[in-house]
Design an enzyme around this catalytic site. Structure first.
Site, PDB file in Angstrom:
ATOM      1  CG  HIS A  38      -2.493   6.758   3.845  1.00  0.00           C
ATOM      2  ND1 HIS A  38      -3.851   6.538   3.892  1.00  0.00           N
ATOM      3  CD2 HIS A  38      -1.911   5.665   4.433  1.00  0.00           C
ATOM      4  CE1 HIS A  38      -4.097   5.384   4.505  1.00  0.00           C
ATOM      5  NE2 HIS A  38      -2.940   4.832   4.838  1.00  0.00           N
ATOM      6  CD  GLU A  81      -0.259   4.098   6.791  1.00  0.00           C
ATOM      7  OE1 GLU A  81      -0.462   3.104   6.063  1.00  0.00           O
ATOM      8  OE2 GLU A  81      -1.162   4.643   7.464  1.00  0.00           O
ATOM      9  CD  GLU A  99      -1.764  -2.151   6.815  1.00  0.00           C
ATOM     10  OE1 GLU A  99      -0.818  -1.442   7.228  1.00  0.00           O
ATOM     11  OE2 GLU A  99      -2.908  -1.728   6.606  1.00  0.00           O
TER      12      GLU A  99
END
Length: 288
Positions: free
Chosen positions: A83, A121, A252
């Site tokens: 991101h 995040e 993750e």
């Protein structure tokens, strides 16, 4: 102090990298995206990346290397922090559709998730990637980042994928954190492309996934209780894994909606712990 040299890598379009952070089975994603558009990214989009510490520029991909001879001498690792900090304010750019492999398309990028207290995040992944890169560069490994700061937009996942391919990377590791809505869901998992679409997605990526899983588990991180099996998650829907021609995995690190893991991710000591485990696993893979 070891000198750091930055160079420029070209960015090609037409491929897609990793937009995971899912809260459940293959194809699910908790990363929010704004209304779709076909407009191409503007010049404000965050380009590919630099060596640590991050450069202020958002328009060029760069590499960093350390001169010290070590196990990683001559190796190249691409780190992809998921991101970016400006994604949420540029919905038109991040939601245009790009190829995701296997005949599918997905949005250019997504906003990512956050802890319940608002720690995002994108900030977590960027901080961890920088620490991982510093540790690898100190071992003589050339490190390529997919973005240079945490205030830009993108790059699109297809551009991130191309960076790994262009760099002829020995390993591509995308760093994310999950956003399951279940507060009891916890643990990390490592995603890899399945079924493989090329030789690199076969045993090389499987070996990287297993080595990453083993390294994080041995460093005290629990495997996921809600995605995958024993810390491994085969996926056919992640564009960066589908389109990579290099050994590639997506980590993750845990569930940002779980109180304990959110506390770890929000602390400098916790991020350092994640970075240590990831860096050591990459070194183990390169040495294997």
């Amino acid at each position: 102090m070891v000198a750091v040299r930055a160079t420029t890598l070209p960015v090609l379009t037409g491929l897609m990298l990793l937009t995971a952070c899912s809260g459940g089975g293959a194809g699910a994603s908790s990363s929010a995206a704004a209304p779709s558009t076909s407009a191409a990214p503007s010049s404000s989009a965050q380009g590919p990346a630099s060596s640590a510490p991050p450069l202020p520029s958002s328009s060029a991909a760069a590499t960093s290397s350390a001169a010290a001879p070590a196990v990683g001498s001559g190796k190249v690792v691409v780190l992809d922090p998921g991101h970016n900090g400006g994604n949420a304010s540029h919905p038109g750019e991040i939601n245009r559709q790009v190829p995701a492999g296997r005949g599918h398309t997905k949005p250019c990028n997504t906003t990512g998730t956050s802890t319940n207290s608002g720690y995002p995040e994108h900030a977590f992944t960027f901080a961890v990637a920088q620490e991982v890169g510093n540790a690898l560069a100190a071992k003589g490994i050339k490190v390529v980042y997919t973005r240079t700061n945490d205030s830009g937009v993108g790059p699109c996942v297809n551009e991130r994928a191309q960076i790994g391919n262009n760099a002829n990377a020995d390993a591509v590791v995308s760093i994310h954190a999950d956003g399951s809505t279940s507060p009891t869901a916890h643990g990390f998992h490592v995603a890899y492309s399945s079924p493989p679409l090329n030789a690199a997605q076969g045993e090389p990526s499987m070996k990287l996934a297993r080595t990453m899983r083993d390294g994080m588990r041995d460093d005290g991180f629990p495997t996921s209780t809600y995605i995958g099996s024993a810390g491994l998650s085969p996926r056919n829907d992640l564009g960066g894994l589908n389109l990579s021609t290099r050994p590639a995995v997506l980590v993750e690190c845990g569930n940002m909606r779980n109180a304990d893991e959110a506390a770890q991710m929000s602390s400098a000591a916790g991020r350092q712990h994640y970075a240590q485990a990831i860096a050591q696993a990459i070194e183990a893979y390169l040495a294997g």
